[in-house]
Motif scaffolding. Structure first.
Motif, short mmCIF file in Angstrom:
data_model
loop_
_atom_site.label_atom_id
_atom_site.label_comp_id
_atom_site.label_asym_id
_atom_site.label_seq_id
_atom_site.Cartn_x
_atom_site.Cartn_y
_atom_site.Cartn_z
N ARG A 1 0.83 -1.20 0.00
CA ARG A 1 0.00 0.00 0.00
C ARG A 1 0.87 1.26 0.00
N THR B 1 -1.85 10.97 4.24
CA THR B 1 -2.23 9.87 5.14
C THR B 1 -2.98 10.43 6.34
N ARG C 1 -6.48 5.94 11.05
CA ARG C 1 -7.76 5.24 11.00
C ARG C 1 -8.35 5.22 12.40
N SER D 1 -2.53 -2.76 15.98
CA SER D 1 -1.76 -1.96 15.03
C SER D 1 -0.58 -1.27 15.73
N ARG E 1 -2.92 3.58 9.55
CA ARG E 1 -2.94 4.77 8.71
C ARG E 1 -3.65 4.43 7.41
N GLU E 2 -4.24 5.45 6.81
CA GLU E 2 -4.95 5.28 5.55
C GLU E 2 -4.51 6.38 4.58
N VAL F 1 -5.37 8.82 1.63
CA VAL F 1 -6.57 9.45 1.05
C VAL F 1 -6.14 10.61 0.15
N THR G 1 -13.93 9.19 5.60
CA THR G 1 -13.73 7.84 6.11
C THR G 1 -14.14 6.86 5.03
N ARG G 2 -13.44 5.79 5.01
CA ARG G 2 -13.71 4.78 3.97
C ARG G 2 -14.13 3.50 4.59
#
Length: 130
Positions: free
Chosen positions: A43, A56, A59, A66, A118-119, A121, A129-130
């Motif tokens: 990712r 980033t 989440r 995590s 972490r995400e 976006v 939010t996903r």
């Protein structure tokens, strides 16, 4: 402007950084236990390949696992990847044209040290939010 910066980034350092993350991901996927680290590495490889226009965020649903995973990642793979970003960022900051790319390298250091929880976006919607 993002497109131009991404193309210059890809040519100068993005490809090699993405290869580094892909190698780390392949090594992590060899063992069953470390597959989540491999997925996180793949990712981040996509993020390191094309970073401008994305950011980033943490989440909200990330838990204690995590945090523990981030410590393990930091010890075994994170500091190597962060060191690559530091060296590349300093080398890019030597020229005036490379300063935005060096700053982007420094921006990738926190996610290379602790990627779990972490995400990635688009910068247009950092709070989505996903």
């Amino acid at each position: 402007m993002r497109f131009i910066l991404n193309i210059v980034w890809l040519v100068l350092c993005g490809f090699w950084m993405a290869v580094g993350y892909a190698v780390a991901g392949i090594i992590c996927c060899v063992l069953i236990v470390t597959i989540p680290f491999g997925i996180a590495s793949f990712r981040i490889a996509g993020f390191a390949l094309w970073p401008f226009g994305r950011t980033t965020v943490e989440r909200r649903d990330a838990g204690a696992a995590s945090c523990v995973g981030n410590v393990i990642w930091l010890v075994f793979a994170g500091w190597w990847l962060a060191l690559g970003h530091v060296i590349t960022g300093i080398a890019l900051c030597v020229t005036i044209i490379g300063i935005p790319l060096g700053i982007a390298n420094f921006k990738l250091i926190p996610i290379s040290l602790m990627p779990l929880g972490r995400e990635i976006v688009p910068t247009d919607q950092p709070f989505a939010t996903r």
